[in-house]
Design a protein around this motif. Structure first.
Motif, PDB file in Angstrom:
ATOM      1  N   LEU A  13      38.163  36.964  44.796  1.00 39.12           N
ATOM      2  CA  LEU A  13      37.959  36.548  43.413  1.00 39.12           C
ATOM      3  C   LEU A  13      36.964  37.467  42.732  1.00 39.12           C
ATOM      4  O   LEU A  13      35.898  37.762  43.285  1.00 39.12           O
ATOM      5  N   ASP A  14      37.316  37.888  41.526  1.00 45.80           N
ATOM      6  CA  ASP A  14      36.335  38.523  40.669  1.00 45.80           C
ATOM      7  C   ASP A  14      35.360  37.426  40.209  1.00 45.80           C
ATOM      8  O   ASP A  14      35.683  36.235  40.301  1.00 45.80           O
ATOM      9  N   ARG A  15      34.167  37.796  39.741  1.00 46.85           N
ATOM     10  CA  ARG A  15      33.212  36.778  39.289  1.00 46.85           C
ATOM     11  C   ARG A  15      33.311  36.564  37.767  1.00 46.85           C
ATOM     12  O   ARG A  15      33.933  35.595  37.329  1.00 46.85           O
ATOM     13  N   ASP A  16      32.740  37.496  36.999  1.00 47.20           N
ATOM     14  CA  ASP A  16      32.627  37.311  35.546  1.00 47.20           C
ATOM     15  C   ASP A  16      33.995  37.335  34.855  1.00 47.20           C
ATOM     16  O   ASP A  16      34.758  38.285  35.008  1.00 47.20           O
ATOM     17  N   GLY A  17      34.286  36.277  34.116  1.00 44.91           N
ATOM     18  CA  GLY A  17      35.573  36.200  33.419  1.00 44.91           C
ATOM     19  C   GLY A  17      36.675  35.570  34.263  1.00 44.91           C
ATOM     20  O   GLY A  17      37.789  35.352  33.778  1.00 44.91           O
ATOM     21  N   THR A  18      36.343  35.295  35.540  1.00 44.92           N
ATOM     22  CA  THR A  18      37.324  34.666  36.435  1.00 44.92           C
ATOM     23  C   THR A  18      36.790  33.321  36.944  1.00 44.92           C
ATOM     24  O   THR A  18      37.456  32.294  36.808  1.00 44.92           O
ATOM     25  N   ILE A  19      35.559  33.342  37.473  1.00 40.73           N
ATOM     26  CA  ILE A  19      34.900  32.115  37.965  1.00 40.73           C
ATOM     27  C   ILE A  19      33.995  31.536  36.874  1.00 40.73           C
ATOM     28  O   ILE A  19      33.883  30.332  36.709  1.00 40.73           O
ATOM     29  N   GLY A 139      41.693  38.413  39.210  1.00 43.92           N
ATOM     30  CA  GLY A 139      40.643  38.911  38.327  1.00 43.92           C
ATOM     31  C   GLY A 139      41.121  39.075  36.901  1.00 43.92           C
ATOM     32  O   GLY A 139      42.299  38.868  36.609  1.00 43.92           O
ATOM     33  N   ASP A 140      40.170  39.437  36.027  1.00 44.94           N
ATOM     34  CA  ASP A 140      40.478  39.514  34.590  1.00 44.94           C
ATOM     35  C   ASP A 140      40.526  40.942  34.062  1.00 44.94           C
ATOM     36  O   ASP A 140      40.643  41.140  32.856  1.00 44.94           O
ATOM     37  N   ARG A 141      40.396  41.933  34.953  1.00 47.06           N
ATOM     38  CA  ARG A 141      40.410  43.324  34.477  1.00 47.06           C
ATOM     39  C   ARG A 141      41.378  44.186  35.290  1.00 47.06           C
ATOM     40  O   ARG A 141      41.696  43.874  36.442  1.00 47.06           O
ATOM     41  N   ALA A 142      41.772  45.295  34.682  1.00 54.00           N
ATOM     42  CA  ALA A 142      42.651  46.241  35.367  1.00 54.00           C
ATOM     43  C   ALA A 142      42.001  46.732  36.665  1.00 54.00           C
ATOM     44  O   ALA A 142      42.692  46.973  37.654  1.00 54.00           O
ATOM     45  N   SER A 143      40.673  46.852  36.668  1.00 54.88           N
ATOM     46  CA  SER A 143      39.987  47.311  37.885  1.00 54.88           C
ATOM     47  C   SER A 143      40.168  46.311  39.033  1.00 54.88           C
ATOM     48  O   SER A 143      40.224  46.708  40.202  1.00 54.88           O
ATOM     49  N   ASP A 144      40.278  45.018  38.697  1.00 60.50           N
ATOM     50  CA  ASP A 144      40.538  44.003  39.733  1.00 60.50           C
ATOM     51  C   ASP A 144      41.945  44.165  40.289  1.00 60.50           C
ATOM     52  O   ASP A 144      42.173  44.057  41.497  1.00 60.50           O
ATOM     53  N   ILE A 145      42.880  44.384  39.375  1.00 53.60           N
ATOM     54  CA  ILE A 145      44.272  44.558  39.795  1.00 53.60           C
ATOM     55  C   ILE A 145      44.407  45.842  40.621  1.00 53.60           C
ATOM     56  O   ILE A 145      45.069  45.856  41.661  1.00 53.60           O
TER      57      ILE A 145
HETATM   58 MG   LIG Z   1      35.689  40.153  35.446  1.00 55.04          MG
END
Ligand SMILES: [Mg+2]
Length: 197
Positions: A13-19, A139-145
């Motif tokens: 899980l990503d943190r900011d914008g996800t949790i 996650g909420d960003r392309a970097s997460d994907i």
């Molecule tokens: Mg995020």
């Protein structure tokens, strides 16, 4: 009876914008961390399904000098405390304080830990053993994907945080195109529940 091997299945899980909400772009202090109302329940559900749950977060604000490593750790502690008060527990939390354009040494470097690099995945895999075929990145960003794709995980973009913008901006970007796009973490976990059956 056919026994399914589901050992090592994990959700990253990503943190900011996800949790937690990510309205300002950076979370500078513990008080600013506000869990999304569905976050704890979603994590509890994943644990009940037998998933290892890891938080992997880019915190380039350290490299930029917006806040320190100590601040990141205090903020992560606040997140874990808020989650535990709602009976939700994660297996590990890793963060990447690096950015090549930063000003604070020794964090102002390009580093494999920074998503979409998979340094954090490698560390977790070494310690816990991850079955990538059964595992997900949310996650909420392309970097997460990108992180999920680079690590060989199934990827879910949430439309909370930066996700809505990311979805619109990156929808034709085949490199970072997520396997699934959902409203939020709660729906992502419902989707995993379906896939897991
Ligand atoms: Mg995020």
């Amino acid at each position: 009876m056919k026994e399914k091997t589901k050992q090592g299945k994990a959700v990253f899980l990503d943190r900011d914008g996800t949790i937690n909400a990510d309205d300002a772009g950076f979370i500078n202090k513990p008080e600013d961390l506000q869990l999304y109302p569905f976050a704890a329940q979603a994590i509890t559900k994943l644990k009940k399904m037998g998933y290892l749950v890891f938080v992997v977060t880019n915190q380039a604000g350290v490299a930029y000098g917006y806040f320190t490593i100590e601040d990141v750790e205090k903020i992560n502690t606040k997140m874990l405390k808020d989650l535990s008060e709602a009976n939700a527990f994660v297996d590990d939390v890793l963060y990447a304080p690096y950015h090549a354009k930063g000003i604070v040494e020794p964090f102002n470097i390009q580093h494999e830990d920074r998503k979409p690099g998979i340094g954090m995945f490698k560390k977790i895999n070494k310690k816990y053993g991850v079955n990538t075929k059964l595992s997900f990145m949310i996650g909420d960003r392309a970097s997460d994907i990108g992180f999920g794709k680079n690590a060989g995980l199934k990827t879910i973009l949430v439309r909370t945080g930066n996700g809505e913008k990311e979805f619109m901006d990156n929808r034709v970007d085949s490199e970072f195109y997520p396997d699934y796009v959902v409203k939020d973490l709660a729906v992502a976990v419902k989707l995993i529940e379906e896939i897991d059956k």
